[in-house]
Design a protein around this motif. Structure first.
Motif, PDB file in Angstrom:
ATOM      1  N   ILE A 267      -9.346   0.181 -13.700  1.00  0.00           N
ATOM      2  CA  ILE A 267     -10.406   1.189 -13.704  1.00  0.00           C
ATOM      3  C   ILE A 267     -10.671   1.649 -15.126  1.00  0.00           C
ATOM      4  O   ILE A 267      -9.753   2.045 -15.843  1.00  0.00           O
ATOM      5  CB  ILE A 267     -10.014   2.396 -12.822  1.00  0.00           C
ATOM      6  N   GLN A 268     -11.929   1.590 -15.522  1.00  0.00           N
ATOM      7  CA  GLN A 268     -12.363   2.081 -16.828  1.00  0.00           C
ATOM      8  C   GLN A 268     -12.926   3.478 -16.618  1.00  0.00           C
ATOM      9  O   GLN A 268     -13.724   3.711 -15.711  1.00  0.00           O
ATOM     10  CB  GLN A 268     -13.444   1.168 -17.414  1.00  0.00           C
ATOM     11  N   THR A 269     -12.502   4.411 -17.462  1.00  0.00           N
ATOM     12  CA  THR A 269     -12.996   5.781 -17.390  1.00  0.00           C
ATOM     13  C   THR A 269     -13.976   6.007 -18.530  1.00  0.00           C
ATOM     14  O   THR A 269     -13.661   5.755 -19.687  1.00  0.00           O
ATOM     15  CB  THR A 269     -11.831   6.786 -17.499  1.00  0.00           C
ATOM     16  N   MET A 270     -15.168   6.463 -18.175  1.00  0.00           N
ATOM     17  CA  MET A 270     -16.187   6.762 -19.184  1.00  0.00           C
ATOM     18  C   MET A 270     -16.556   8.236 -19.047  1.00  0.00           C
ATOM     19  O   MET A 270     -16.826   8.713 -17.955  1.00  0.00           O
ATOM     20  CB  MET A 270     -17.425   5.899 -18.970  1.00  0.00           C
ATOM     21  N   THR A 271     -16.539   8.942 -20.160  1.00  0.00           N
ATOM     22  CA  THR A 271     -16.987  10.327 -20.166  1.00  0.00           C
ATOM     23  C   THR A 271     -18.316  10.401 -20.895  1.00  0.00           C
ATOM     24  O   THR A 271     -18.687   9.490 -21.621  1.00  0.00           O
ATOM     25  CB  THR A 271     -15.965  11.253 -20.850  1.00  0.00           C
ATOM     26  N   ARG A 272     -19.025  11.482 -20.708  1.00  0.00           N
ATOM     27  CA  ARG A 272     -20.322  11.630 -21.360  1.00  0.00           C
ATOM     28  C   ARG A 272     -20.184  11.473 -22.876  1.00  0.00           C
ATOM     29  O   ARG A 272     -20.980  10.803 -23.518  1.00  0.00           O
ATOM     30  CB  ARG A 272     -20.941  12.982 -21.024  1.00  0.00           C
ATOM     31  N   ALA A 273     -19.157  12.034 -23.465  1.00  0.00           N
ATOM     32  CA  ALA A 273     -18.956  11.945 -24.917  1.00  0.00           C
ATOM     33  C   ALA A 273     -18.718  10.503 -25.359  1.00  0.00           C
ATOM     34  O   ALA A 273     -19.158  10.095 -26.431  1.00  0.00           O
ATOM     35  CB  ALA A 273     -17.783  12.823 -25.346  1.00  0.00           C
ATOM     36  N   SER A 274     -18.046   9.684 -24.528  1.00  0.00           N
ATOM     37  CA  SER A 274     -17.736   8.320 -24.919  1.00  0.00           C
ATOM     38  C   SER A 274     -18.933   7.394 -24.793  1.00  0.00           C
ATOM     39  O   SER A 274     -18.907   6.283 -25.286  1.00  0.00           O
ATOM     40  CB  SER A 274     -16.574   7.763 -24.090  1.00  0.00           C
TER      41      SER A 274
ATOM     42  N   ASP B  98     -20.754  13.636 -15.737  1.00  0.00           N
ATOM     43  CA  ASP B  98     -19.734  14.032 -16.703  1.00  0.00           C
ATOM     44  C   ASP B  98     -18.663  12.953 -16.829  1.00  0.00           C
ATOM     45  O   ASP B  98     -18.011  12.836 -17.859  1.00  0.00           O
ATOM     46  CB  ASP B  98     -19.078  15.344 -16.266  1.00  0.00           C
ATOM     47  N   LEU B  99     -18.516  12.167 -15.756  1.00  0.00           N
ATOM     48  CA  LEU B  99     -17.456  11.164 -15.714  1.00  0.00           C
ATOM     49  C   LEU B  99     -17.916   9.993 -14.871  1.00  0.00           C
ATOM     50  O   LEU B  99     -18.563  10.179 -13.836  1.00  0.00           O
ATOM     51  CB  LEU B  99     -16.189  11.777 -15.091  1.00  0.00           C
ATOM     52  N   ALA B 100     -17.597   8.783 -15.312  1.00  0.00           N
ATOM     53  CA  ALA B 100     -17.853   7.571 -14.527  1.00  0.00           C
ATOM     54  C   ALA B 100     -16.548   6.789 -14.437  1.00  0.00           C
ATOM     55  O   ALA B 100     -15.865   6.589 -15.440  1.00  0.00           O
ATOM     56  CB  ALA B 100     -18.942   6.725 -15.170  1.00  0.00           C
ATOM     57  N   LEU B 101     -16.224   6.366 -13.219  1.00  0.00           N
ATOM     58  CA  LEU B 101     -15.064   5.519 -12.976  1.00  0.00           C
ATOM     59  C   LEU B 101     -15.592   4.155 -12.573  1.00  0.00           C
ATOM     60  O   LEU B 101     -16.270   4.018 -11.551  1.00  0.00           O
ATOM     61  CB  LEU B 101     -14.188   6.111 -11.877  1.00  0.00           C
ATOM     62  N   ILE B 102     -15.303   3.141 -13.399  1.00  0.00           N
ATOM     63  CA  ILE B 102     -15.810   1.797 -13.188  1.00  0.00           C
ATOM     64  C   ILE B 102     -14.634   0.903 -12.817  1.00  0.00           C
ATOM     65  O   ILE B 102     -13.740   0.672 -13.627  1.00  0.00           O
ATOM     66  CB  ILE B 102     -16.513   1.256 -14.453  1.00  0.00           C
ATOM     67  N   ALA B 103     -14.639   0.396 -11.588  1.00  0.00           N
ATOM     68  CA  ALA B 103     -13.527  -0.411 -11.085  1.00  0.00           C
ATOM     69  C   ALA B 103     -13.855  -1.888 -11.180  1.00  0.00           C
ATOM     70  O   ALA B 103     -14.974  -2.314 -10.908  1.00  0.00           O
ATOM     71  CB  ALA B 103     -13.223  -0.039  -9.637  1.00  0.00           C
TER      72      ALA B 103
ATOM     73  N   ASP C 117     -18.588  -0.275  -9.245  1.00  0.00           N
ATOM     74  CA  ASP C 117     -17.811  -1.452  -9.624  1.00  0.00           C
ATOM     75  C   ASP C 117     -18.329  -1.971 -10.962  1.00  0.00           C
ATOM     76  O   ASP C 117     -19.355  -1.520 -11.464  1.00  0.00           O
ATOM     77  CB  ASP C 117     -17.826  -2.521  -8.528  1.00  0.00           C
ATOM     78  N   ASP C 118     -17.622  -2.926 -11.527  1.00  0.00           N
ATOM     79  CA  ASP C 118     -17.929  -3.369 -12.887  1.00  0.00           C
ATOM     80  C   ASP C 118     -19.199  -4.216 -12.997  1.00  0.00           C
ATOM     81  O   ASP C 118     -19.568  -4.641 -14.076  1.00  0.00           O
ATOM     82  CB  ASP C 118     -16.736  -4.088 -13.507  1.00  0.00           C
ATOM     83  N   ARG C 119     -19.906  -4.423 -11.909  1.00  0.00           N
ATOM     84  CA  ARG C 119     -21.198  -5.107 -11.973  1.00  0.00           C
ATOM     85  C   ARG C 119     -22.343  -4.140 -12.256  1.00  0.00           C
ATOM     86  O   ARG C 119     -23.442  -4.552 -12.591  1.00  0.00           O
ATOM     87  CB  ARG C 119     -21.484  -5.844 -10.656  1.00  0.00           C
ATOM     88  N   LYS C 120     -22.104  -2.839 -12.132  1.00  0.00           N
ATOM     89  CA  LYS C 120     -23.164  -1.829 -12.250  1.00  0.00           C
ATOM     90  C   LYS C 120     -23.604  -1.541 -13.695  1.00  0.00           C
ATOM     91  O   LYS C 120     -24.796  -1.458 -13.950  1.00  0.00           O
ATOM     92  CB  LYS C 120     -22.697  -0.537 -11.565  1.00  0.00           C
ATOM     93  N   PRO C 121     -22.679  -1.347 -14.644  1.00  0.00           N
ATOM     94  CA  PRO C 121     -23.125  -1.013 -16.009  1.00  0.00           C
ATOM     95  C   PRO C 121     -23.948  -2.138 -16.651  1.00  0.00           C
ATOM     96  O   PRO C 121     -23.672  -3.324 -16.438  1.00  0.00           O
ATOM     97  CB  PRO C 121     -21.811  -0.818 -16.780  1.00  0.00           C
ATOM     98  N   VAL C 122     -24.965  -1.747 -17.401  1.00  0.00           N
ATOM     99  CA  VAL C 122     -25.808  -2.692 -18.127  1.00  0.00           C
ATOM    100  C   VAL C 122     -25.990  -2.186 -19.552  1.00  0.00           C
ATOM    101  O   VAL C 122     -25.876  -0.997 -19.823  1.00  0.00           O
ATOM    102  CB  VAL C 122     -27.195  -2.863 -17.462  1.00  0.00           C
TER     103      VAL C 122
ATOM    104  N   ILE D 100     -19.455   9.647 -11.146  1.00  0.00           N
ATOM    105  CA  ILE D 100     -20.028   8.410 -10.629  1.00  0.00           C
ATOM    106  C   ILE D 100     -18.890   7.403 -10.451  1.00  0.00           C
ATOM    107  O   ILE D 100     -18.066   7.239 -11.343  1.00  0.00           O
ATOM    108  CB  ILE D 100     -21.073   7.827 -11.603  1.00  0.00           C
ATOM    109  N   ILE D 101     -18.871   6.737  -9.307  1.00  0.00           N
ATOM    110  CA  ILE D 101     -17.892   5.690  -9.040  1.00  0.00           C
ATOM    111  C   ILE D 101     -18.666   4.409  -8.762  1.00  0.00           C
ATOM    112  O   ILE D 101     -19.565   4.385  -7.913  1.00  0.00           O
ATOM    113  CB  ILE D 101     -16.995   6.053  -7.842  1.00  0.00           C
TER     114      ILE D 101
END
Length: 116
Positions: free
Chosen positions: A107-114, A97-102, A6-11, A3-4
């Protein structure tokens, strides 16, 4: 799945910023309204150009608004998908499995484990 965004998406809690779309077969779709209400949602039938929005599959979409967000997304997904006539939801749980948040700070990298 990557998933790619921007930093407004995560809640912190799903459903606090945007309603949850739920695709429903058109036959007797209004019969789901009381069910949606019992789940704590305010259902709104999606409109486009002053008409009911129809998906590519010929179904309707309800946008479920949760006043305080979705307390238990997994339980909600389970309840919705086990209801006859509901095709799918906008909850995509445990898929990426992976999210890249710009954002401005890189860029912040988030993995499922994190994220657990």
């Amino acid at each position: 799945l990557i998933i790619i965004a921007d930093d407004r998406k995560p809640v912190a809690r799903l459903g606090t910023r945007a309603p949850l779309p739920v695709e429903v077969v058109p036959f007797c779709h209004m019969a789901h309204l009381s069910f949606f209400n019992r789940l704590g949602a305010k259902p709104v039938l999606r409109q486009a150009d002053a008409k009911t929005f129809i998906t590519d599959n010929g179904n309707v979409t309800y946008d479920l608004h949760f006043e305080n967000g979705i307390a238990d997304p997994a339980a909600l997904q389970e309840a919705l998908l086990h209801r006859a006539g509901i095709v799918d939801t906008g909850l995509f749980l445990e898929m990426a499995d992976l999210a890249l948040i710009a954002g401005e700070n890189g860029i912040q990298t988030m993995t499922r484990a994190s994220t657990r």
